[in-house]
Structure formats: C-alpha cells, structure tokens
Motif scaffolding. Structure first.
Motif, PDB file in Angstrom:
ATOM      1  N   SER A  97     -99.585 -75.637   5.960  1.00  0.00           N
ATOM      2  CA  SER A  97     -99.215 -76.254   7.321  1.00  0.00           C
ATOM      3  C   SER A  97    -100.247 -76.049   7.929  1.00  0.00           C
ATOM      4  CB  SER A  97     -98.328 -74.909   7.332  1.00  0.00           C
ATOM      5  OG  SER A  97     -98.695 -74.397   8.551  1.00  0.00           O
ATOM      6  N   PRO A  98    -100.416 -77.047   9.404  1.00  0.00           N
ATOM      7  CA  PRO A  98    -101.240 -77.419   9.886  1.00  0.00           C
ATOM      8  C   PRO A  98    -102.101 -76.259  10.529  1.00  0.00           C
ATOM      9  CG  PRO A  98     -99.326 -78.646  10.255  1.00  0.00           C
ATOM     10  CD  PRO A  98     -98.579 -78.290   9.579  1.00  0.00           C
ATOM     11  N   LEU A  99    -101.150 -74.649  10.689  1.00  0.00           N
ATOM     12  CA  LEU A  99    -101.855 -73.702  10.720  1.00  0.00           C
ATOM     13  C   LEU A  99    -102.278 -72.755  10.374  1.00  0.00           C
ATOM     14  CD1 LEU A  99     -98.251 -72.420  12.712  1.00  0.00           C
ATOM     15  CD2 LEU A  99    -100.335 -72.264  13.679  1.00  0.00           C
ATOM     16  N   GLY A 100    -102.892 -73.538   9.382  1.00  0.00           N
ATOM     17  CA  GLY A 100    -104.018 -73.242   8.548  1.00  0.00           C
ATOM     18  C   GLY A 100    -103.769 -71.338   7.936  1.00  0.00           C
ATOM     19  N   SER A 101    -105.286 -71.513   8.116  1.00  0.00           N
ATOM     20  CA  SER A 101    -105.782 -69.758   8.168  1.00  0.00           C
ATOM     21  C   SER A 101    -106.002 -69.507   8.889  1.00  0.00           C
ATOM     22  CB  SER A 101    -107.261 -69.898   6.717  1.00  0.00           C
ATOM     23  OG  SER A 101    -107.267 -68.117   6.872  1.00  0.00           O
ATOM     24  N   LEU A 102    -104.593 -68.217   9.691  1.00  0.00           N
ATOM     25  CA  LEU A 102    -105.128 -68.184  10.923  1.00  0.00           C
ATOM     26  C   LEU A 102    -105.058 -66.031  10.705  1.00  0.00           C
ATOM     27  CD1 LEU A 102    -101.097 -68.263  12.627  1.00  0.00           C
ATOM     28  CD2 LEU A 102    -103.285 -69.175  12.680  1.00  0.00           C
ATOM     29  N   PRO A 103    -105.442 -65.679  12.208  1.00  0.00           N
ATOM     30  CA  PRO A 103    -106.443 -64.407  11.739  1.00  0.00           C
ATOM     31  C   PRO A 103    -105.284 -63.040  11.378  1.00  0.00           C
ATOM     32  CG  PRO A 103    -107.316 -65.730  13.424  1.00  0.00           C
ATOM     33  CD  PRO A 103    -105.859 -66.522  13.047  1.00  0.00           C
ATOM     34  N   SER A 104    -105.101 -62.624  11.715  1.00  0.00           N
ATOM     35  CA  SER A 104    -103.880 -61.836  11.173  1.00  0.00           C
ATOM     36  C   SER A 104    -104.202 -60.396  11.457  1.00  0.00           C
ATOM     37  CB  SER A 104    -102.943 -61.199   9.505  1.00  0.00           C
ATOM     38  OG  SER A 104    -104.458 -61.457   8.387  1.00  0.00           O
ATOM     39  N   VAL A 105    -102.938 -59.749  10.948  1.00  0.00           N
ATOM     40  CA  VAL A 105    -102.973 -57.869  12.392  1.00  0.00           C
ATOM     41  C   VAL A 105    -101.430 -57.608  11.546  1.00  0.00           C
ATOM     42  CG1 VAL A 105    -102.907 -56.825  13.903  1.00  0.00           C
ATOM     43  CG2 VAL A 105    -103.917 -58.291  14.028  1.00  0.00           C
ATOM     44  N   CYS A 106    -101.651 -56.419  10.745  1.00  0.00           N
ATOM     45  CA  CYS A 106    -100.365 -55.510  10.248  1.00  0.00           C
ATOM     46  C   CYS A 106    -100.237 -54.100  11.715  1.00  0.00           C
ATOM     47  CB  CYS A 106    -100.974 -55.277   9.009  1.00  0.00           C
ATOM     48  SG  CYS A 106    -101.573 -56.010   8.335  1.00  0.00           S
ATOM     49  N   VAL A 107     -98.931 -54.759  11.459  1.00  0.00           N
ATOM     50  CA  VAL A 107     -98.789 -53.401  12.721  1.00  0.00           C
ATOM     51  C   VAL A 107     -97.406 -52.864  12.215  1.00  0.00           C
ATOM     52  CG1 VAL A 107     -99.408 -54.894  14.943  1.00  0.00           C
ATOM     53  CG2 VAL A 107     -97.503 -55.103  14.507  1.00  0.00           C
ATOM     54  N   ASP A 128    -103.693 -51.552  18.940  1.00  0.00           N
ATOM     55  CA  ASP A 128    -104.711 -51.664  20.064  1.00  0.00           C
ATOM     56  C   ASP A 128    -105.358 -53.149  19.060  1.00  0.00           C
ATOM     57  OD1 ASP A 128    -103.930 -49.408  21.362  1.00  0.00           O
ATOM     58  OD2 ASP A 128    -105.668 -48.388  19.723  1.00  0.00           O
ATOM     59  N   GLU A 129    -105.427 -52.832  17.799  1.00  0.00           N
ATOM     60  CA  GLU A 129    -105.619 -54.205  16.794  1.00  0.00           C
ATOM     61  C   GLU A 129    -105.074 -55.908  17.358  1.00  0.00           C
ATOM     62  OE1 GLU A 129    -105.287 -51.125  15.417  1.00  0.00           O
ATOM     63  OE2 GLU A 129    -106.150 -50.662  14.402  1.00  0.00           O
ATOM     64  N   LEU A 130    -103.563 -55.360  17.243  1.00  0.00           N
ATOM     65  CA  LEU A 130    -103.275 -57.154  17.880  1.00  0.00           C
ATOM     66  C   LEU A 130    -103.400 -56.955  18.864  1.00  0.00           C
ATOM     67  CD1 LEU A 130    -100.782 -58.726  17.589  1.00  0.00           C
ATOM     68  CD2 LEU A 130     -99.036 -57.097  18.034  1.00  0.00           C
ATOM     69  N   ARG A 131    -103.701 -56.336  20.053  1.00  0.00           N
ATOM     70  CA  ARG A 131    -103.792 -56.579  21.764  1.00  0.00           C
ATOM     71  C   ARG A 131    -105.493 -57.159  21.936  1.00  0.00           C
ATOM     72  NH1 ARG A 131    -101.812 -51.560  22.076  1.00  0.00           N
ATOM     73  NH2 ARG A 131     -99.856 -51.779  24.094  1.00  0.00           N
ATOM     74  N   VAL A 132    -106.825 -57.152  21.080  1.00  0.00           N
ATOM     75  CA  VAL A 132    -108.014 -57.183  20.372  1.00  0.00           C
ATOM     76  C   VAL A 132    -107.661 -58.804  20.314  1.00  0.00           C
ATOM     77  CG1 VAL A 132    -109.945 -57.485  19.576  1.00  0.00           C
ATOM     78  CG2 VAL A 132    -109.277 -55.396  20.317  1.00  0.00           C
ATOM     79  N   ALA A 133    -107.062 -59.198  19.091  1.00  0.00           N
ATOM     80  CA  ALA A 133    -106.777 -60.181  18.360  1.00  0.00           C
ATOM     81  C   ALA A 133    -105.848 -61.199  19.199  1.00  0.00           C
ATOM     82  CB  ALA A 133    -105.869 -59.712  17.204  1.00  0.00           C
ATOM     83  N   LEU A 134    -105.021 -60.816  20.174  1.00  0.00           N
ATOM     84  CA  LEU A 134    -104.484 -61.752  20.949  1.00  0.00           C
ATOM     85  C   LEU A 134    -105.240 -62.219  21.899  1.00  0.00           C
ATOM     86  CD1 LEU A 134    -100.877 -59.744  21.733  1.00  0.00           C
ATOM     87  CD2 LEU A 134    -101.482 -62.454  20.173  1.00  0.00           C
ATOM     88  N   ALA A 135    -106.243 -61.315  22.660  1.00  0.00           N
ATOM     89  CA  ALA A 135    -107.321 -61.340  23.582  1.00  0.00           C
ATOM     90  C   ALA A 135    -108.020 -62.633  23.089  1.00  0.00           C
ATOM     91  CB  ALA A 135    -107.471 -59.969  24.406  1.00  0.00           C
ATOM     92  N   GLU A 136    -108.466 -62.799  22.094  1.00  0.00           N
ATOM     93  CA  GLU A 136    -109.906 -63.373  21.328  1.00  0.00           C
ATOM     94  C   GLU A 136    -108.473 -65.172  21.035  1.00  0.00           C
ATOM     95  OE1 GLU A 136    -110.159 -61.469  17.006  1.00  0.00           O
ATOM     96  OE2 GLU A 136    -112.113 -60.337  18.620  1.00  0.00           O
TER      97      GLU A 136
END
Length: 603
Positions: free
Chosen positions: A137-147, A156-164
């Motif tokens: 898809s146009p989204l391609g390779s997205l960063p990923s987090v498992c929670v 905590d990792e998700l919060r960092v990834a969302l901030a990025e």
C-alpha cells in the motif's frame, strides 16, 4: 496554545483494541456514548489527547465495524497520520483490509503499526502478516510497536514512536485558507451551537467570520476550545471546538464545512484521476452511482468515465474542493472502497459535443493535481486571479506567457489567437462599413467573447495586433487607415461638392444634388465627423469655415442690424439656407435677435 499539536486517527478491525489503546495512552475515555461502553464497541468517533515529547498528540478514535465505515472515513479524512492497530490473537481481518484500502485511497502516507493484545499471543505472526499487507500500500513499511493495553507492556515504546511520528509530520501553513470539516455538532446551554473538527492548516480566531457550506451561511466565531480549554486562537494541526454565534443547532451537522469567506469555490462538477484502492481500477468498470468521501463529508455522486483513469463526477451536494484534494469513492451497494481519487479540476468545461469526453481526457493526461498556475491559465485561456487561487492552483504566474488586465489573467497563446481574430474582425467591419472605419471597443469585446473591455486593450499589445491595430477614440482601427480617412467614392463626391461651393460658399446643394452625388445621411455624417463638412440643418451642409465667412460678409453690410432678406441677398443664398445659418450664428454667439425680429452682429 504555543505547543505544537498533531492529530492521529486510529484504524483497524473491530475489537482489536483501538479504544483500549487510546484509553491507556491518554487516561481519557474515547467512547462518548453509554451504548458504546455497554457493548464494548465503538460506534461513533471518539476524541482524546496526551502530552508527548515535543508536543501534544490528539487522537480521533474510529469505529472498526463494517456497518460504521462511513463514520470511520469521517474521522480519518482530515487527519494527516494513522495509528493502524492489529490484534496479535486475530491477525489481519476483513476490516483491517477495508481500512487500509480507505487510507490508500485517501493518500495517507504517515503512520505507525501497532500490534495489540500481545499478552494473549506472540505478536510475530500478526506483525509479519500486517507488514506484508502494508508494504503493498502507499503506507509502505511503517515503524511498528507491540503492546498490551491490558498489562501496559510496550506503552512507553509506543509513546516514543508516536512522538517520533508526530515530529516527522509536515508543518502546515498558519496563513492557509481555513477549511474545517465538521465531525460533530451539538448545543451547550447558554453558549449555543458548537461544531468540532480537525483543523489541518490555517488559523481560527475568536470573532472570525466564516462561511458554513454547503448552506453558504455566514457565521461568526463566538468562542474556541482546544483540548478542552478556551483559547483566543488556534492554528492547524489542531482539534478544535468552535462556538458559532446565532446558528441554530439544526443548521449544522457532520459533513458540513467551515471555510474562509471568498477564498473557496464550491463545486458540483469536478474532473478527477482515479487511483487503485486494492486492485487495478478502470473508470468504465465502476458503478455510475457512488459515494464520495472527503474530509468528514459523504456525498452521493454520479460518475462519467472520460478514459480508463479519469472521470467526471457530478455531486449531489456542492463542496468546497481544490485541485490536488484526495478523496475516495465507495460502492455502498457492495460495501467496499471502489477507488481513490485526486481532484484535477473544480471548474471543468461542459461536455456537450460528440467526442468531448475523449478530448477532455487528453487534456487531463498532463495534469497531476500539483499546483500549476501557468498550466491552469493555459488550459482555461482566461481566468480571474482570485478564482485561480480559490481553485488551489497556486500563486498567479507572471511573465510573457500570462498577460494581465485588472484581475484577469490571459494566456499568451490565447491572446495571440484573439489578436488574429480581432484583426480579421476589424478588416471585415471596415469593408462592410467604410463610412465608419474602426470597430467600436464594445463590439470588439463582444466579438472576442471577452468579459472586460480592458482585455481587448491587452490583446492589442500582442502580435499581430500590436503591429496592425490601434485603439483610437474608442475604436479599434487598422494602422494603415489614417485618422479621418475616407473611402474613394466619398472623396470623389466631396471634391464635386467643393466645386459646387467654390464660387458661392453659401449655396448649399439641394437634396437632389446630394442624391446625385451619392451623399445620403450616413455619407454626410461621415464627412461631418471627418471635419470635411459642417451641418447647418437637415439637408443644409456647407464647407468648414462657412460660419466665420458669413460673419465677415454680414459685417460688410455696414449696419449693426439687418433683416433676414438683407442677409440672404448679401450671402447670395436662399431662405432655406439663410434661416438655419442665422440661427447657427446666434448659437455660436456671433449674432442676436432684436426685439423687432431683425438680427444684430455682436462685436
């Protein structure tokens, strides 16, 4: 508010933990209705926010059930990024696919993949499956987090990834024209009607005047709230609640839109380029009746294919659209996303003649949807400066390729065509009416089908008009036709008339003689305009200077007062000429009537 804000929507299959995740991240309840909390299923849009490193992130939580896809689209439509949620214990599901199709159709490029419920199953299989689907898809390779929303693992990792993610999103222009798609409308006792939405760009300020579309109603911002707090101003990207002064609750609803006055064009007919949502798309294979989704709006449309990838849409309700807008078409009968689209033209020409659709498709083949002001002027030939900006075509171009006349922009190539047409029209006019050479400016404007006379003057600066035509005394003349030039037959008649008047300048020729010379009313009027004759009265014409010559002759009578008979004899003319000639002299201030009816020179 000075801190930067970004807005992120959720997406994913029903019951994959989107609301649980938002609740864990923000400490706020996104499900607003008791029915949602009772059933444990989101059925309407929810809103929450949290502070992360670098600023605030607001969430638009969307329902995942297939019956609420329209609601989901209203939530993600105006939002720049998505948090795509897949449950580890269920993996990729039908609504995961439909939500991805919708995001692909809308052109969403920014996002984060979140695998939830990792406390129930190892996330690796779901993560691998989701990555495969996203990669296509146009989204391609997205960063990923498992929670796990239940245990808090990975938050905590998700919060960092969302901030990025928020930090990577483009910064919108604060001076952009406002277009706020309404996703909620309600009343507050003592305040009146409030609408909410995601402000993607631009700035709202208390007391701003806006236009509510599609009704066209002018409204005023009574108050603004952002993240639950009153603010004097809000700049995109932001979640805002706008209190509108004097607007009844029933006058606003989801899908309406607030826009900057006089800066947007509402459209019911648009030309678009289609994009594949999940498989190759062909315009002629799509249903004629579809639903158009853009922002928070859903509008019924009729599709007319132009070729395989371009189409004309006729909207049931006018919307404020611009070139380059992304939207999607949904087949409501089959409950699927039919295609994505890019708006190419919000003011397309009518398709009335045979083969017009194919010719239009050929024109649109080079249109990308990116701002191209010179290209828009070239395709239209003529457009107003403010309308070009309202179309979203970009800043008006300058240079030889685009000419200006007031607020009008005229394509240089079109101007050259008009210049040649004008030259031919002036020549045709002069041949048909040699007594009045030169095409009147108003007639030239009508002949060229131009809306403003100033455009004719602009055309006159373009070859071949610049070398062959000139504007003089309100008429467009050929350069080779000198001012006052007369056709040869008229010059011959004038020469004969001068011969008749040579020995007796006051013996105005009788009507029979004028007819014999071919001098009718229009010919005589042309000679008067050219200052070759003076009209004393109907059918009484003399050579220029006749009035002054008559004064000199009358002065030789030696008396200040004289009768009509004396004047007639002195001028060697008839009563037919003497009476209007003396009246003319009186009008010019050379004579006056005495109480006994005679005439007196004024010296």
């Amino acid at each position: 508010m000075t801190a930067r804000m970004q807005v992120i929507a959720t997406a994913g299959h029903v019951d994959h933990g989107k609301s649980t995740l938002v609740r864990a991240l923000t400490g706020m309840e996104p499900d607003r209705w008791a029915e949602e909390r009772r059933r444990g299923m989101t059925i309407d849009l929810g809103f929450a926010w949290t502070e992360l490193a670098g600023g605030t992130v607001a969430f638009v939580d969307v329902p995942g059930h297939e019956r609420f896809v329209s609601t989901m689209l209203a939530g993600v439509g105006p939002v720049p990024a998505v948090m795509f949620v897949v449950a580890a214990d269920e993996g990729w599901m039908p609504q995961s696919a439909e939500h991805l199709d919708a995001l692909a159709a809308l052109g969403t490029r920014h996002g984060l993949l979140v695998i939830t419920r990792c406390d129930l199953m190892d996330p690796e299989l779901a993560l691998e499956e989701a990555r495969e689907h996203l990669a296509a898809s146009p989204l391609g390779s997205l960063p990923s987090v498992c929670v796990s929303g239940a245990t808090g693992a990975g938050l905590d990792e998700l919060r960092v990834a969302l901030a990025e993610l928020a930090g990577r999103l483009p910064t919108p222009r604060p001076d952009a024209d406002v277009r706020l798609w309404v996703d909620r409308a309600f009343t507050i006792r003592g305040a009146g009607t409030v609408v909410t939405g995601t402000l993607p760009a631009g700035r709202l300020t208390v007391d701003d005047e806006l236009v509510l579309q599609p009704s066209g109603r002018r409204v005023t911002v009574r108050g603004l709230h952002c993240l639950g707090e009153p603010v004097p101003t809000a700049a995109g990207v932001a979640r805002v609640a706008v209190n509108l002064r004097g607007l009844p609750r029933e006058a606003a609803g989801r899908g309406d839109v607030l826009v900057t006055p006089d800066r947007w064009l509402t459209s019911t007919v648009v030309d678009v380029r289609l994009h594949a949502a999940h498989s190759p798309v062909h315009a002629r294979e799509l249903p004629q009746q579809l639903s158009l989704h853009i922002g928070a709006a859903a509008v019924a449309v009729r599709l007319r294919p132009l070729d395989a990838t371009t189409a004309r849409l006729t909207l049931q309700v006018p919307l404020p659209l611009r070139i380059g807008d992304r939207a999607l078409l949904r087949d409501t009968g089959r409950r699927r996303v039919a295609a994505g689209l890019t708006v190419l033209d919000v003011r397309p020409p009518p398709l009335t003649r045979r083969g017009a659709a194919a010719r239009r498709a050929a024109t649109l083949a080079v249109v990308t949807g990116d701002p191209d002001p010179a290209g828009e002027v070239r395709r239209r030939g003529l457009v107003r400066r403010d309308e070009l900006a309202a179309m979203g075509a970009g800043a008006p171009p300058t240079g030889a390729e685009v000419l200006t006349a007031g607020d009008w922009l005229l394509d240089g190539g079109r101007a050259a065509e008009l210049a040649e047409q004008l030259r031919a029209s002036v020549t045709e006019h002069d041949v048909a009416d040699p007594l009045e050479p030169g095409l009147p400016l108003g007639a030239a404007r009508r002949e060229l089908e131009l809306p403003d006379p100033r455009l004719v003057e602009t055309v006159l600066t373009v070859p071949p008009a610049a070398q062959r035509l000139v504007l003089r005394d309100g008429r467009v003349h050929r350069v080779e036709v000198a001012p006052g030039a007369l056709p040869e037959p008229l010059r011959d008649a004038l020469a004969a008339l001068r011969g008749d008047l040579a020995d007796n300048p006051f013996a105005a020729p009788e009507s029979g003689r004028l007819t014999e010379l071919g001098l009718g009313t229009r010919q005589l009027a042309a000679l008067v305009r050219a200052n070759e004759l003076v009209k004393i009265a109907d059918s009484v014409y003399l050579l220029p200077g006749a009035e002054q010559a008559a004064v000199r002759v009358l002065a030789e009578l030696g008396e200040r007062e004289f009768t009509l008979s004396q004047a007639r004899r002195a001028l060697h003319t008839s009563r037919r000429v003497a009476v209007p000639l003396l009246e003319r002299l009186a009008q010019l201030g050379h004579t006056r009537r005495t109480p006994d009816g005679d005439h007196q020179l004024i010296r």
